[in-house]
Design a protein around this motif. Structure first.
Motif, short mmCIF file in Angstrom:
data_model
loop_
_atom_site.label_atom_id
_atom_site.label_comp_id
_atom_site.label_asym_id
_atom_site.label_seq_id
_atom_site.Cartn_x
_atom_site.Cartn_y
_atom_site.Cartn_z
N ASN A 36 0.85 -1.12 -0.01
CA ASN A 36 -0.11 0.15 0.08
C ASN A 36 0.92 1.41 -0.11
O ASN A 36 0.45 2.33 -0.51
N PHE A 37 1.91 1.15 0.85
CA PHE A 37 2.79 2.68 0.86
C PHE A 37 3.56 2.73 -0.47
O PHE A 37 3.67 3.82 -0.85
N GLN A 38 4.09 1.82 -1.01
CA GLN A 38 4.49 1.71 -2.40
C GLN A 38 3.89 2.40 -3.56
O GLN A 38 4.38 3.41 -4.38
N PHE A 39 2.65 1.87 -3.21
CA PHE A 39 1.53 2.16 -4.19
C PHE A 39 1.34 3.76 -4.22
O PHE A 39 1.02 4.32 -5.10
N LEU A 40 1.00 4.13 -2.94
CA LEU A 40 0.83 5.39 -2.44
C LEU A 40 1.84 6.29 -3.15
O LEU A 40 1.72 7.27 -3.77
N PHE A 41 3.15 5.98 -3.07
CA PHE A 41 4.23 6.81 -3.26
C PHE A 41 4.20 6.82 -4.74
O PHE A 41 4.14 7.99 -5.44
N TRP A 42 4.18 5.83 -5.56
CA TRP A 42 4.34 6.02 -6.99
C TRP A 42 3.02 6.52 -7.70
O TRP A 42 3.31 7.44 -8.40
N SER A 43 1.95 6.33 -7.05
CA SER A 43 0.77 6.86 -7.59
C SER A 43 0.93 8.75 -7.25
O SER A 43 0.69 9.53 -8.17
N ASN A 44 1.47 9.02 -6.04
CA ASN A 44 1.60 10.36 -6.03
C ASN A 44 2.68 11.12 -6.77
O ASN A 44 2.49 12.31 -6.93
N LEU A 45 3.57 10.23 -6.95
CA LEU A 45 4.83 10.89 -7.87
C LEU A 45 4.49 11.06 -8.92
O LEU A 45 4.50 11.99 -9.78
N TYR A 87 -6.03 7.93 0.26
CA TYR A 87 -5.80 6.69 -0.59
C TYR A 87 -4.91 5.56 -0.12
O TYR A 87 -5.08 4.45 -0.56
N LEU A 88 -4.47 5.81 0.98
CA LEU A 88 -3.75 4.80 1.68
C LEU A 88 -4.73 3.53 2.33
O LEU A 88 -4.49 2.41 2.06
N CYS A 89 -5.84 4.28 2.63
CA CYS A 89 -7.04 3.50 3.26
C CYS A 89 -7.78 2.75 2.05
O CYS A 89 -7.97 1.49 2.12
N LEU A 90 -7.89 3.49 0.94
CA LEU A 90 -8.57 3.12 -0.21
C LEU A 90 -7.47 1.68 -0.71
O LEU A 90 -8.17 0.80 -1.23
#
Length: 153
Positions: A36-45, A87-90
């Motif tokens: 979840n954290f990696q996905f959040l990082f890449w989507s925000n980047l 988004y982390l929760c999503l």
């Protein structure tokens, strides 16, 4: 507003809705290799890069430089609470639950917005906001019952 700008606005709004509807699919496939954290990082980047390119293309970078430092701190705080935590929760939900269940909760935002704004922001609930919340709640009911409101389990 001219017809051309109205058509352009509707086109952009339609593209936004189509892209936003891809969130469940992208979340499900994206989390095969990422947590979840990696996905959040890449989507925000990716979002940062796209918005930066749009600001550069529209020559709006000077407007960003004029934002006061206190506003930037507020924006970072709101972005952390509103976007990052949301988004982390999503993404966690899509990784661990059925997509339809997550969508039901995700699309309850009109109802929750009215309720939370009355508590947090002390806004008065008007007929229009109550009507919007009820329409959102009715939409949740339609999804839960798969279109047949009289067969609620």
């Amino acid at each position: 507003m001219g017809m051309k700008s109205k058509t352009l606005g509707l086109t952009y709004a339609s593209i936004c809705v189509i892209l936003w509807s891809l969130i469940p699919i992208v979340s499900r496939f994206g989390q095969v290799k990422l947590d979840n954290f990696q996905f959040l990082f890449w989507s925000n980047l990716l979002s940062f890069i796209v918005v930066s390119l749009a600001a550069f293309y529209l020559n709006k970078l000077n407007a960003i430089k004029k934002i006061r430092q206190t506003k930037i701190i507020q924006l970072i705080l709101l972005g952390t609470i509103g976007c990052a935590f949301y988004y982390l929760c999503l993404y966690y939900g899509y990784a661990h639950a059925h997509g339809l269940e997550v969508l039901i909760i995700q699309y309850s935002w009109p109802f929750l917005m009215v309720v939370l704004s009355s508590f947090i922001l002390r806004e008065k609930i008007t007929f229009g906001s109550l009507f919007a919340a009820l329409i959102g709640f009715l939409g949740i009911g339609i999804v839960l019952t798969k279109g047949n409101l009289f067969e609620f389990n």
